[in-house]
Design a protein around this motif. Structure first.
Motif, PDB file in Angstrom:
ATOM      1  N   TRP A 140     127.892  74.092  11.711  1.00 13.80           N
ATOM      2  CA  TRP A 140     126.263  74.020  12.141  1.00 13.80           C
ATOM      3  C   TRP A 140     126.011  72.980  13.220  1.00 13.80           C
ATOM      4  CZ3 TRP A 140     123.242  77.384   9.351  1.00 13.80           C
ATOM      5  CH2 TRP A 140     123.921  78.156   8.400  1.00 13.80           C
ATOM      6  N   THR A 141     124.899  73.107  13.869  1.00 12.35           N
ATOM      7  CA  THR A 141     124.573  72.205  14.902  1.00 12.35           C
ATOM      8  C   THR A 141     123.381  71.683  14.466  1.00 12.35           C
ATOM      9  OG1 THR A 141     125.429  73.405  16.781  1.00 12.35           O
ATOM     10  CG2 THR A 141     123.482  71.836  17.492  1.00 12.35           C
ATOM     11  N   LYS A 165     126.737  77.544  14.522  1.00 12.33           N
ATOM     12  CA  LYS A 165     127.228  77.730  15.935  1.00 12.33           C
ATOM     13  C   LYS A 165     127.919  79.139  15.924  1.00 12.33           C
ATOM     14  CE  LYS A 165     128.770  72.825  15.854  1.00 12.33           C
ATOM     15  NZ  LYS A 165     129.697  71.716  15.935  1.00 12.33           N
TER      16      LYS A 165
END
Length: 165
Positions: A140-141, A165
């Motif tokens: 995840w970002t 992502k």
């Protein structure tokens, strides 16, 4: 299953991924409830029947409700009833963003396909009987983060917006 970029999960979790006990929330954070309302207003919310029944009053204003149930006779005034994850996804495929709001089994089924997570992360473990799936953060970002201290509950917590992502 393919990632559904318009499917978002909104959840408050403890640091040990605990989310509930006895069909109730583990902690009371008024600001988190305000955040939930601000983020989900004007959108569709998708939930399991127990989550709907745990709400103090439903349907929640200014939101379309989709309830996933396995009981064919379930009718919830002001809500749409579906009988599968796929049926729920089909009903929101043209929407910009729809929110999964619980409970544990619904989160577990939507987690692999959700494109975004709105987390309230309480930096403390809790005893629970329902847990959120473990998050592999490198997948995840972090799009946004705010950190807080709640003096009534005596713990720190953070709002995290994560994009897959």
């Amino acid at each position: 299953m393919t990632i559904q970029k318009n499917i978002s999960i909104i959840v408050a979790i403890a640091e040990n991924f605990a989310i509930g006990k006895n069909n109730d929330l583990l902690f009371h954070l008024p600001n988190d409830l305000k955040r939930f309302k601000a983020i989900t207003s004007g959108h569709t919310i998708i939930m399991g029947r127990n989550t709907l029944l745990s709400l103090p009053k439903w349907p929640l204003p200014n939101r379309r409700h989709i309830v996933i149930t396995d009981k064919p006779d379930d009718v919830f005034p002001g809500c749409e009833t579906v009988f599968s994850i796929d049926e729920a996804i089909e009903k929101v495929q043209s929407e910009e963003e729809a929110f999964i709001i619980g409970g544990g089994m619904i989160y577990k089924q939507f987690f692999p396909i959700a494109g975004k997570l709105y987390l309230t992360l309480v930096h403390k473990p809790f005893d629970a009987d329902v847990y959120f799936p473990e998050i592999n953060y490198p997948e995840w970002t972090e799009a946004a983060r705010e950190d807080f201290y709640d003096d009534k509950n005596d713990f720190n917590y953070s709002y995290l917006d994560l994009v897959r992502k």
